[in-house]
Scaffold this active site. Structure first.
Site, PDB file in Angstrom:
ATOM      1  N   GLY A  77       0.732  -1.056   0.293  1.00 11.75           N
ATOM      2  CA  GLY A  77       0.447   0.487  -0.340  1.00 11.75           C
ATOM      3  C   GLY A  77       1.293   0.852  -0.038  1.00 11.75           C
ATOM      4  O   GLY A  77       0.496   2.084  -0.421  1.00 11.75           O
ATOM      5  N   THR A  78       2.360   1.307   0.443  1.00 11.19           N
ATOM      6  CA  THR A  78       3.339   2.250   0.632  1.00 11.19           C
ATOM      7  C   THR A  78       3.234   2.393  -1.459  1.00 11.19           C
ATOM      8  O   THR A  78       3.002   1.967  -1.584  1.00 11.19           O
ATOM      9  CB  THR A  78       4.735   2.351   0.412  1.00 11.19           C
ATOM     10  OG1 THR A  78       3.984   1.400   2.226  1.00 11.19           O
ATOM     11  CG2 THR A  78       5.441   2.919   1.025  1.00 11.19           C
ATOM     12  N   THR A  79       3.204   3.989  -1.316  1.00 10.63           N
ATOM     13  CA  THR A  79       3.652   4.979  -2.475  1.00 10.63           C
ATOM     14  C   THR A  79       4.970   6.045  -2.702  1.00 10.63           C
ATOM     15  O   THR A  79       5.637   5.459  -1.315  1.00 10.63           O
ATOM     16  CB  THR A  79       2.401   5.829  -2.288  1.00 10.63           C
ATOM     17  OG1 THR A  79       2.605   6.728  -1.165  1.00 10.63           O
ATOM     18  CG2 THR A  79       1.323   5.211  -2.357  1.00 10.63           C
ATOM     19  N   ASN A 104      -3.989   3.181  -4.205  1.00 15.42           N
ATOM     20  CA  ASN A 104      -4.750   3.622  -3.732  1.00 15.42           C
ATOM     21  C   ASN A 104      -6.268   2.907  -3.512  1.00 15.42           C
ATOM     22  O   ASN A 104      -6.125   1.997  -4.249  1.00 15.42           O
ATOM     23  CB  ASN A 104      -5.926   5.438  -4.458  1.00 15.42           C
ATOM     24  CG  ASN A 104      -7.141   5.982  -3.493  1.00 15.42           C
ATOM     25  OD1 ASN A 104      -7.326   5.040  -2.394  1.00 15.42           O
ATOM     26  ND2 ASN A 104      -6.726   6.864  -3.704  1.00 15.42           N
ATOM     27  N   PHE A 105      -6.101   2.271  -2.407  1.00 13.26           N
ATOM     28  CA  PHE A 105      -6.857   1.167  -2.060  1.00 13.26           C
ATOM     29  C   PHE A 105      -8.336   1.282  -2.388  1.00 13.26           C
ATOM     30  O   PHE A 105      -8.872   0.272  -1.356  1.00 13.26           O
ATOM     31  CB  PHE A 105      -6.327  -0.032  -0.707  1.00 13.26           C
ATOM     32  CG  PHE A 105      -5.122  -0.433  -1.957  1.00 13.26           C
ATOM     33  CD1 PHE A 105      -5.192  -1.732  -1.966  1.00 13.26           C
ATOM     34  CD2 PHE A 105      -4.065  -0.114  -1.444  1.00 13.26           C
ATOM     35  CE1 PHE A 105      -4.501  -2.976  -2.519  1.00 13.26           C
ATOM     36  CE2 PHE A 105      -2.239  -0.821  -1.890  1.00 13.26           C
ATOM     37  CZ  PHE A 105      -2.921  -2.242  -2.648  1.00 13.26           C
ATOM     38  N   HIS A 137      -3.576  17.381   0.197  1.00 10.06           N
ATOM     39  CA  HIS A 137      -3.339  16.293   1.034  1.00 10.06           C
ATOM     40  C   HIS A 137      -2.884  17.162   2.138  1.00 10.06           C
ATOM     41  O   HIS A 137      -2.579  18.164   2.566  1.00 10.06           O
ATOM     42  CB  HIS A 137      -2.234  14.739   1.139  1.00 10.06           C
ATOM     43  CG  HIS A 137      -2.760  14.175   0.311  1.00 10.06           C
ATOM     44  ND1 HIS A 137      -2.672  14.149  -0.974  1.00 10.06           N
ATOM     45  CD2 HIS A 137      -3.261  12.522   0.377  1.00 10.06           C
ATOM     46  CE1 HIS A 137      -3.627  12.945  -2.062  1.00 10.06           C
ATOM     47  NE2 HIS A 137      -3.376  12.226  -1.021  1.00 10.06           N
ATOM     48  N   HIS A 138      -2.996  16.442   3.230  1.00 14.71           N
ATOM     49  CA  HIS A 138      -2.576  16.823   4.770  1.00 14.71           C
ATOM     50  C   HIS A 138      -1.277  17.289   4.992  1.00 14.71           C
ATOM     51  O   HIS A 138      -0.552  16.408   3.858  1.00 14.71           O
ATOM     52  CB  HIS A 138      -2.470  15.388   5.987  1.00 14.71           C
ATOM     53  CG  HIS A 138      -2.975  13.727   5.508  1.00 14.71           C
ATOM     54  ND1 HIS A 138      -1.307  13.675   5.756  1.00 14.71           N
ATOM     55  CD2 HIS A 138      -3.424  13.401   5.168  1.00 14.71           C
ATOM     56  CE1 HIS A 138      -1.460  12.612   5.652  1.00 14.71           C
ATOM     57  NE2 HIS A 138      -2.308  11.975   4.372  1.00 14.71           N
ATOM     58  N   LYS A 141       1.748  13.338   4.395  1.00 14.51           N
ATOM     59  CA  LYS A 141       1.746  12.704   3.774  1.00 14.51           C
ATOM     60  C   LYS A 141       3.786  13.186   3.173  1.00 14.51           C
ATOM     61  O   LYS A 141       4.197  14.584   2.579  1.00 14.51           O
ATOM     62  CB  LYS A 141       1.034  13.686   1.966  1.00 14.51           C
ATOM     63  CG  LYS A 141       1.308  12.443   1.187  1.00 14.51           C
ATOM     64  CD  LYS A 141      -0.126  12.361  -0.043  1.00 14.51           C
ATOM     65  CE  LYS A 141      -0.251  11.578  -0.580  1.00 14.51           C
ATOM     66  NZ  LYS A 141       0.452   9.891  -0.302  1.00 14.51           N
ATOM     67  N   GLY A 147       0.948   8.792  -5.591  1.00 14.76           N
ATOM     68  CA  GLY A 147       0.677   8.149  -6.560  1.00 14.76           C
ATOM     69  C   GLY A 147      -0.601   7.733  -7.414  1.00 14.76           C
ATOM     70  O   GLY A 147      -0.791   7.720  -8.453  1.00 14.76           O
ATOM     71  N   THR A 148      -1.134   8.630  -6.210  1.00 12.10           N
ATOM     72  CA  THR A 148      -3.005   7.838  -6.886  1.00 12.10           C
ATOM     73  C   THR A 148      -3.263   9.171  -7.677  1.00 12.10           C
ATOM     74  O   THR A 148      -4.007   9.479  -9.262  1.00 12.10           O
ATOM     75  CB  THR A 148      -4.298   8.879  -6.471  1.00 12.10           C
ATOM     76  OG1 THR A 148      -4.580   7.542  -4.971  1.00 12.10           O
ATOM     77  CG2 THR A 148      -5.666   8.747  -6.527  1.00 12.10           C
TER      78      THR A 148
HETATM   79  N1  LIG Z   1      -2.210   2.788  -1.103  1.00 10.58           N
HETATM   80  C1  LIG Z   1      -3.524   3.292  -0.339  1.00 10.58           C
HETATM   81  O1  LIG Z   1      -4.489   3.407  -0.799  1.00 10.58           O
HETATM   82  C2  LIG Z   1      -2.531   4.254   0.856  1.00 10.58           C
HETATM   83  C3  LIG Z   1      -3.969   4.608   1.721  1.00 10.58           C
HETATM   84  C4  LIG Z   1      -3.181   5.516   3.014  1.00 10.58           C
HETATM   85  C5  LIG Z   1      -1.582   5.932   2.909  1.00 10.58           C
HETATM   86  N2  LIG Z   1      -1.256   4.897   2.157  1.00 10.58           N
HETATM   87  C6  LIG Z   1       0.369   5.042   2.211  1.00 10.58           C
HETATM   88  O2  LIG Z   1       0.955   4.088   3.226  1.00 10.58           O
HETATM   89  C7  LIG Z   1       1.963   5.338   3.969  1.00 10.58           C
HETATM   90  C8  LIG Z   1       1.629   4.697   5.465  1.00 10.58           C
HETATM   91  O3  LIG Z   1       0.975   5.493   5.949  1.00 10.58           O
HETATM   92  P1  LIG Z   1       0.845   5.793   7.013  1.00 10.58           P
HETATM   93  O4  LIG Z   1      -0.832   6.693   6.993  1.00 10.58           O
HETATM   94  O5  LIG Z   1       0.165   4.502   7.726  1.00 10.58           O
HETATM   95  O6  LIG Z   1       1.432   6.360   8.050  1.00 10.58           O
HETATM   96  P2  LIG Z   1       2.304   6.935   9.267  1.00 10.58           P
HETATM   97  O7  LIG Z   1       3.560   7.641   9.144  1.00 10.58           O
HETATM   98  O8  LIG Z   1       1.300   6.875  10.408  1.00 10.58           O
HETATM   99  O9  LIG Z   1       3.041   4.902   9.477  1.00 10.58           O
HETATM  100  C9  LIG Z   1       4.351   4.936   9.399  1.00 10.58           C
HETATM  101  C10 LIG Z   1       4.724   3.349  10.152  1.00 10.58           C
HETATM  102  O10 LIG Z   1       5.656   2.781   8.762  1.00 10.58           O
HETATM  103  C11 LIG Z   1       6.575   2.703   9.804  1.00 10.58           C
HETATM  104  N3  LIG Z   1       8.185   2.393   9.635  1.00 10.58           N
HETATM  105  C12 LIG Z   1       9.303   2.668   8.921  1.00 10.58           C
HETATM  106  N4  LIG Z   1       9.897   2.295   8.341  1.00 10.58           N
HETATM  107  C13 LIG Z   1       9.753   0.953   8.256  1.00 10.58           C
HETATM  108  C14 LIG Z   1      10.364  -0.048   8.600  1.00 10.58           C
HETATM  109  N5  LIG Z   1      11.460  -0.241   7.238  1.00 10.58           N
HETATM  110  N6  LIG Z   1       9.869  -1.566   8.350  1.00 10.58           N
HETATM  111  C15 LIG Z   1       8.415  -0.884   8.807  1.00 10.58           C
HETATM  112  N7  LIG Z   1       7.740  -0.307   9.304  1.00 10.58           N
HETATM  113  C16 LIG Z   1       8.180   0.984   9.141  1.00 10.58           C
HETATM  114  C17 LIG Z   1       6.761   3.945  10.779  1.00 10.58           C
HETATM  115  O11 LIG Z   1       7.339   3.370  12.329  1.00 10.58           O
HETATM  116  C18 LIG Z   1       5.093   4.227  10.621  1.00 10.58           C
HETATM  117  O12 LIG Z   1       4.643   3.253  12.254  1.00 10.58           O
HETATM  118  C19 LIG Z   1       2.550   6.099   3.270  1.00 10.58           C
HETATM  119  O13 LIG Z   1       3.315   6.346   2.184  1.00 10.58           O
HETATM  120  C20 LIG Z   1       0.634   6.502   2.451  1.00 10.58           C
HETATM  121  O14 LIG Z   1       1.724   7.400   1.703  1.00 10.58           O
HETATM  122  C21 LIG Z   1      -1.983   4.414   0.908  1.00 10.58           C
END
Ligand SMILES: NC(=O)c1ccc[n+]([C@@H]2O[C@H](COP(=O)([O-])OP(=O)(O)OC[C@H]3O[C@@H](n4cnc5c(N)ncnc54)[C@H](O)[C@@H]3O)[C@@H](O)[C@H]2O)c1
Length: 246
Positions: A77-79, A104-105, A137-138, A141, A147-148
């Site tokens: 999910g990470t972008t 974007n899921f 976005h907030h 970000k 990514g979307t």
């Molecule tokens: N694809 C989607 O639908 C979607 C939706 C929401 C957020 N996102 C993306 O997902 C990501 C995370 O979002 P979030 O809001 O939870 O962020 P967040 O900052 O609240 O949490 C991220 C977490 O990842 C941890 N982390 C850092 N390095 C790491 C590693 N090497 N291995 C494992 N964990 C690690 C951090 O300690 C933190 O707890 C962002 O990139 C965001 O843009 C994608």
């Protein structure tokens, strides 16, 4: 019941854990630098059927490489790793594993994309209408454009005969007719918002998608995890939705 390893236990990781039981999933491992389990290893994954990564753009490529080494079925999910997709797709296919990725899921965003595709094709027939887009976005970000936004821009260019190039940066000149300007804004607590505007001298038509809760992403990621469990191949979230809608 699908067993899950959460990689990243921030806002999204916590939401996934909270909603997992509603979707017949069980979290059996959590990996995050802030927790005792910090590394992706066979032991820390604890035999989870699917690992779900919502960590950080700066570490996601390394995380995916570790998951591929272990041939671990996963949902990413990470972008912020778009440019690495072709290389990592090939690597995952070589390891004969299952991987779903998506910027974007949200099911709503996926349906919005389908509406947007039709709208671009319709307006394309009327030269009076220009096209422009923006996303907000907030202030937490990490990546920009989202990514979307990159995915939506790709979809717009593929369905418009007049727009052949996207420009995300600010313009210190007039925008050219073949350019799609897609702007990004960051600040406050704004939930992910993507807007496409069809603009003529006489009127404006705007299509917009606004996230109300992170749960939309978590539910989509859990649906993807259940779908990919036991499958092999590399799929986008769009592929998963396409299959579920059949
Ligand atoms: N694809 C989607 O639908 C979607 C939706 C929401 C957020 N996102 C993306 O997902 C990501 C995370 O979002 P979030 O809001 O939870 O962020 P967040 O900052 O609240 O949490 C991220 C977490 O990842 C941890 N982390 C850092 N390095 C790491 C590693 N090497 N291995 C494992 N964990 C690690 C951090 O300690 C933190 O707890 C962002 O990139 C965001 O843009 C994608």
């Amino acid at each position: 019941m699908t067993t899950i390893s959460l990689i990243g236990y921030g806002k999204m990781g916590k939401m996934l854990q909270q909603l997992s039981s509603q979707r017949d999933c069980e979290v059996v491992s959590i990996i995050d630098p802030a927790l005792p389990s910090t590394e992706i290893t066979r032991e820390s994954l604890n035999q989870a059927q699917v690992a779900i990564d919502f960590s950080h753009p700066s570490v996601v490529v390394q995380n995916i490489e570790h998951l591929i080494e272990l041939s671990q079925t996963c949902v990413i999910g990470t972008t912020g790793w778009n440019s690495e997709l072709p290389r990592l797709r090939d690597l995952a296919l070589k390891h004969d594993m299952g991987l779903v990725y998506g910027a974007n899921f949200s099911l709503g965003l996926s349906l919005f994309s389908r509406v947007l595709k039709s709208a671009v094709q319709i307006f394309d027939r009327f030269e009076d209408y220009d096209l422009l887009a923006w996303e907000k976005h907030h202030n937490q970000k990490a990546d920009s454009p989202s990514g979307t936004a990159i995915e939506l821009a790709r979809l717009i260019l593929a369905n418009s005969s007049r727009k052949s190039e996207v420009v995300y940066d600010k313009l210190d000149r007039k925008v050219q007719a073949h350019e799609l300007h897609f702007a990004s804004m960051r600040g406050g607590y704004i939930p992910g918002t993507h807007v496409l505007s069809f603009d003529s001298e006489a009127d404006t038509i705007e299509l917009s998608h606004t996230v109300r809760s992170r749960s939309t992403f978590a539910l989509g990621a859990l649906a993807a995890a259940r779908w990919i469990a036991g499958k092999k191949g590399v799929f986008s979230f769009e592929d998963v939705i396409g299959d579920l809608l059949c």
